[in-house]
Scaffold this motif. Structure first.
Motif, PDB file in Angstrom:
ATOM      1  N   LYS A  50       0.968  -1.355  -0.141  1.00  0.00           N
ATOM      2  CA  LYS A  50      -0.268  -0.340  -0.097  1.00  0.00           C
ATOM      3  C   LYS A  50       0.950   1.431  -0.123  1.00  0.00           C
ATOM      4  CE  LYS A  50      -4.347   2.512   0.360  1.00  0.00           C
ATOM      5  NZ  LYS A  50      -2.740   3.666  -0.033  1.00  0.00           N
ATOM      6  N   ALA A  51       0.194   2.321  -0.773  1.00  0.00           N
ATOM      7  CA  ALA A  51       1.132   3.560  -0.970  1.00  0.00           C
ATOM      8  C   ALA A  51       0.120   4.620  -1.117  1.00  0.00           C
ATOM      9  CB  ALA A  51       2.187   3.723  -1.926  1.00  0.00           C
ATOM     10  N   LYS A  52       0.348   5.894  -0.001  1.00  0.00           N
ATOM     11  CA  LYS A  52      -0.558   6.755   0.648  1.00  0.00           C
ATOM     12  C   LYS A  52      -0.568   7.371  -1.117  1.00  0.00           C
ATOM     13  CE  LYS A  52      -0.156   7.453   5.311  1.00  0.00           C
ATOM     14  NZ  LYS A  52       0.121   8.123   6.489  1.00  0.00           N
ATOM     15  N   GLU A  53      -2.534   8.425  -1.309  1.00  0.00           N
ATOM     16  CA  GLU A  53      -1.653   8.686  -2.383  1.00  0.00           C
ATOM     17  C   GLU A  53      -2.437  10.084  -2.172  1.00  0.00           C
ATOM     18  OE1 GLU A  53      -5.503   6.811  -5.077  1.00  0.00           O
ATOM     19  OE2 GLU A  53      -4.314   4.620  -4.745  1.00  0.00           O
ATOM     20  N   ARG A  54      -2.610  11.076  -2.724  1.00  0.00           N
ATOM     21  CA  ARG A  54      -3.089  12.104  -2.657  1.00  0.00           C
ATOM     22  C   ARG A  54      -3.600  12.639  -1.699  1.00  0.00           C
ATOM     23  NH1 ARG A  54      -3.313  17.009  -7.110  1.00  0.00           N
ATOM     24  NH2 ARG A  54      -3.541  18.383  -5.837  1.00  0.00           N
ATOM     25  N   ALA A  55      -5.457  11.895  -1.335  1.00  0.00           N
ATOM     26  CA  ALA A  55      -6.444  11.971  -0.222  1.00  0.00           C
ATOM     27  C   ALA A  55      -5.917  11.706   1.273  1.00  0.00           C
ATOM     28  CB  ALA A  55      -7.507  11.814  -0.998  1.00  0.00           C
ATOM     29  N   GLU A  56      -4.635  11.113   1.252  1.00  0.00           N
ATOM     30  CA  GLU A  56      -4.097  10.159   2.087  1.00  0.00           C
ATOM     31  C   GLU A  56      -3.087  10.803   3.064  1.00  0.00           C
ATOM     32  OE1 GLU A  56      -5.489   5.938   1.670  1.00  0.00           O
ATOM     33  OE2 GLU A  56      -4.110   6.488  -0.227  1.00  0.00           O
ATOM     34  N   ILE A  57      -2.608  11.731   2.666  1.00  0.00           N
ATOM     35  CA  ILE A  57      -1.672  12.364   2.894  1.00  0.00           C
ATOM     36  C   ILE A  57      -2.078  13.479   4.189  1.00  0.00           C
ATOM     37  CG2 ILE A  57       0.135  13.897   2.122  1.00  0.00           C
ATOM     38  CD1 ILE A  57       1.577  11.489   1.331  1.00  0.00           C
ATOM     39  N   PRO A  81       1.503  15.322  -6.224  1.00  0.00           N
ATOM     40  CA  PRO A  81       2.609  14.162  -6.415  1.00  0.00           C
ATOM     41  C   PRO A  81       4.038  14.322  -7.051  1.00  0.00           C
ATOM     42  CG  PRO A  81       0.400  13.435  -7.591  1.00  0.00           C
ATOM     43  CD  PRO A  81       0.262  15.059  -6.819  1.00  0.00           C
ATOM     44  N   ILE A  82       3.410  15.996  -7.570  1.00  0.00           N
ATOM     45  CA  ILE A  82       4.591  16.308  -8.208  1.00  0.00           C
ATOM     46  C   ILE A  82       5.792  17.278  -6.887  1.00  0.00           C
ATOM     47  CG2 ILE A  82       3.528  17.190 -10.199  1.00  0.00           C
ATOM     48  CD1 ILE A  82       4.152  20.109  -9.429  1.00  0.00           C
ATOM     49  N   PHE A  83       4.995  17.311  -5.712  1.00  0.00           N
ATOM     50  CA  PHE A  83       5.916  17.552  -4.704  1.00  0.00           C
ATOM     51  C   PHE A  83       6.697  16.254  -4.003  1.00  0.00           C
ATOM     52  CE2 PHE A  83       3.359  21.359  -5.575  1.00  0.00           C
ATOM     53  CZ  PHE A  83       4.519  22.032  -6.042  1.00  0.00           C
ATOM     54  N   LYS A  84       7.541  17.071  -3.492  1.00  0.00           N
ATOM     55  CA  LYS A  84       8.706  16.108  -2.643  1.00  0.00           C
ATOM     56  C   LYS A  84       7.272  15.770  -1.480  1.00  0.00           C
ATOM     57  CE  LYS A  84      12.735  14.561   0.522  1.00  0.00           C
ATOM     58  NZ  LYS A  84      14.032  15.138   1.145  1.00  0.00           N
ATOM     59  N   GLY A  85       7.179  14.331  -0.415  1.00  0.00           N
ATOM     60  CA  GLY A  85       6.174  14.261   0.234  1.00  0.00           C
ATOM     61  C   GLY A  85       5.079  14.045  -0.030  1.00  0.00           C
ATOM     62  N   GLY A  86       4.409  14.508  -1.405  1.00  0.00           N
ATOM     63  CA  GLY A  86       3.319  14.312  -1.552  1.00  0.00           C
ATOM     64  C   GLY A  86       2.694  12.823  -2.333  1.00  0.00           C
ATOM     65  N   GLY A  87       1.407  12.954  -2.344  1.00  0.00           N
ATOM     66  CA  GLY A  87       0.904  11.748  -2.403  1.00  0.00           C
ATOM     67  C   GLY A  87       1.530  10.797  -3.954  1.00  0.00           C
ATOM     68  N   ARG A  88       1.596  10.013  -3.928  1.00  0.00           N
ATOM     69  CA  ARG A  88       1.731   8.874  -5.224  1.00  0.00           C
ATOM     70  C   ARG A  88       0.818   8.801  -5.731  1.00  0.00           C
ATOM     71  NH1 ARG A  88       5.302   2.385  -4.938  1.00  0.00           N
ATOM     72  NH2 ARG A  88       5.033   2.695  -6.946  1.00  0.00           N
ATOM     73  N   VAL A  89       1.331   9.113  -7.474  1.00  0.00           N
ATOM     74  CA  VAL A  89       0.185   8.559  -8.277  1.00  0.00           C
ATOM     75  C   VAL A  89      -0.228   7.227  -8.911  1.00  0.00           C
ATOM     76  CG1 VAL A  89      -0.388   9.044 -10.392  1.00  0.00           C
ATOM     77  CG2 VAL A  89       0.975  10.878  -9.529  1.00  0.00           C
ATOM     78  N   PHE A  90      -1.381   6.657  -8.874  1.00  0.00           N
ATOM     79  CA  PHE A  90      -1.548   5.507  -9.135  1.00  0.00           C
ATOM     80  C   PHE A  90      -0.171   4.041  -8.488  1.00  0.00           C
ATOM     81  CE2 PHE A  90      -2.373   6.697 -13.266  1.00  0.00           C
ATOM     82  CZ  PHE A  90      -3.486   7.347 -12.827  1.00  0.00           C
ATOM     83  N   GLY A  91       0.004   4.564  -7.217  1.00  0.00           N
ATOM     84  CA  GLY A  91       0.490   3.638  -6.446  1.00  0.00           C
ATOM     85  C   GLY A  91      -0.324   2.028  -6.160  1.00  0.00           C
ATOM     86  N   PRO A  92       0.656   1.101  -5.408  1.00  0.00           N
ATOM     87  CA  PRO A  92      -0.304  -0.088  -5.280  1.00  0.00           C
ATOM     88  C   PRO A  92      -0.557   0.145  -3.882  1.00  0.00           C
ATOM     89  CG  PRO A  92       1.993   0.173  -3.844  1.00  0.00           C
ATOM     90  CD  PRO A  92       2.292   1.533  -4.902  1.00  0.00           C
ATOM     91  N   ARG A  93      -1.670  -0.931  -3.670  1.00  0.00           N
ATOM     92  CA  ARG A  93      -3.038  -1.201  -3.687  1.00  0.00           C
ATOM     93  C   ARG A  93      -3.249  -2.670  -2.653  1.00  0.00           C
ATOM     94  NH1 ARG A  93      -8.024   2.671  -6.118  1.00  0.00           N
ATOM     95  NH2 ARG A  93      -7.190   4.601  -5.987  1.00  0.00           N
ATOM     96  N   PRO A  94      -3.856  -3.476  -2.172  1.00  0.00           N
ATOM     97  CA  PRO A  94      -4.055  -4.203  -0.950  1.00  0.00           C
ATOM     98  C   PRO A  94      -4.840  -4.717  -2.647  1.00  0.00           C
ATOM     99  CG  PRO A  94      -4.248  -2.352   0.152  1.00  0.00           C
ATOM    100  CD  PRO A  94      -4.196  -2.420  -0.794  1.00  0.00           C
ATOM    101  N   ARG A  95      -4.628  -5.703  -2.559  1.00  0.00           N
ATOM    102  CA  ARG A  95      -5.282  -7.113  -3.508  1.00  0.00           C
ATOM    103  C   ARG A  95      -5.195  -8.159  -3.485  1.00  0.00           C
ATOM    104  NH1 ARG A  95      -3.021  -7.288  -9.246  1.00  0.00           N
ATOM    105  NH2 ARG A  95      -4.153  -8.484  -9.229  1.00  0.00           N
TER     106      ARG A  95
END
Length: 209
Positions: A50-57, A81-95
């Motif tokens: 799991k990686a945090k996306e923009r809405a979860e930061i 996502p373009i800034f350091k510490g920002g959310g990850r784009v299309f990051g892995p999700r539990p599956r």
């Protein structure tokens, strides 16, 4: 196909046993083997990534600079996502990575894998091994007598034998299973398959259906 039966010291007993053509002598299906191995490996994956996306930061949503006049690209939230510490784009999700295969295909895959090993003369048949107590030293001596101490080997029991299993548990290159637990991955992963004489009937019954 006839195979010589060896004793635990690796010597020929003078007896030969017939391997079923329906299990050890078919036209192997490489695609069935591929699918069964793929399913086995997929089932080992936990899928908890799991990686945090923009809405979860956690961060401010304030617009960090004015829209125009800075000479650089417009920017909004620091969580972008373009800034350091920002959310990850299309990051892995539990599956869940598992998928279904029908029983006939899995049975074909195991027969194909055993046939491939038989064609490569990588199958050895030995007399049933009896051990009074778990002892790795005794099991290692069997490996040495068969010339398998430096190879990956799979021993197939006719029925579960706790003493034999515990004797092999500390050996990295050796695995012991009963005939009902045999999988395509285990067959393909081993350099040599050692079948105890009592396991053949169960293997042929399980895979000839």
């Amino acid at each position: 196909m006839k195979v010589a039966v060896l004793d635990k010291t690796g010597k020929d007993t003078g007896r030969k046993i017939e391997l079923s053509k329906d299990v050890f002598g078919i036209e192997p299906s490489k695609h069935a083997v591929y699918l069964d191995v793929k399913q086995y490996l997929a089932n080992q994956r936990q899928g908890t990534h799991k990686a945090k996306e923009r809405a979860e930061i956690v961060g401010s949503t304030r617009k960090i600079k004015k829209q125009k006049g800075t000479g650089t690209a417009r920017a909004g939230s620091i969580k972008s996502p373009i800034f350091k510490g920002g959310g990850r784009v299309f990051g892995p999700r539990p599956r869940n990575y598992s998928f279904k295969l029908n029983k006939n295909l899995k049975r074909l895959a195991r027969r194909s894998a055993l046939t491939m090993k038989a064609n490569n003369k990588a199958i050895v048949v030995i007399e049933d091994l009896q051990m009074d107590a778990p002892k790795t030293k005794d099991f290692t001596s069997v490996l040495k007598s068969l010339g398998l101490e430096d190879k990956k080997s799979l021993f197939v029991l006719g029925e579960s034998n706790n003493n034999v299993y515990l004797s092999s548990r500390n050996l990295k290159r050796t695995e012991v299973v009963s005939n009902s637990q045999l999988s395509t991955y285990q067959i393909m992963n081993a350099n040599s398959i050692v079948l105890f004489e009592g396991s053949l009937e169960g293997i042929e019954q399980n895979l000839s259906k």
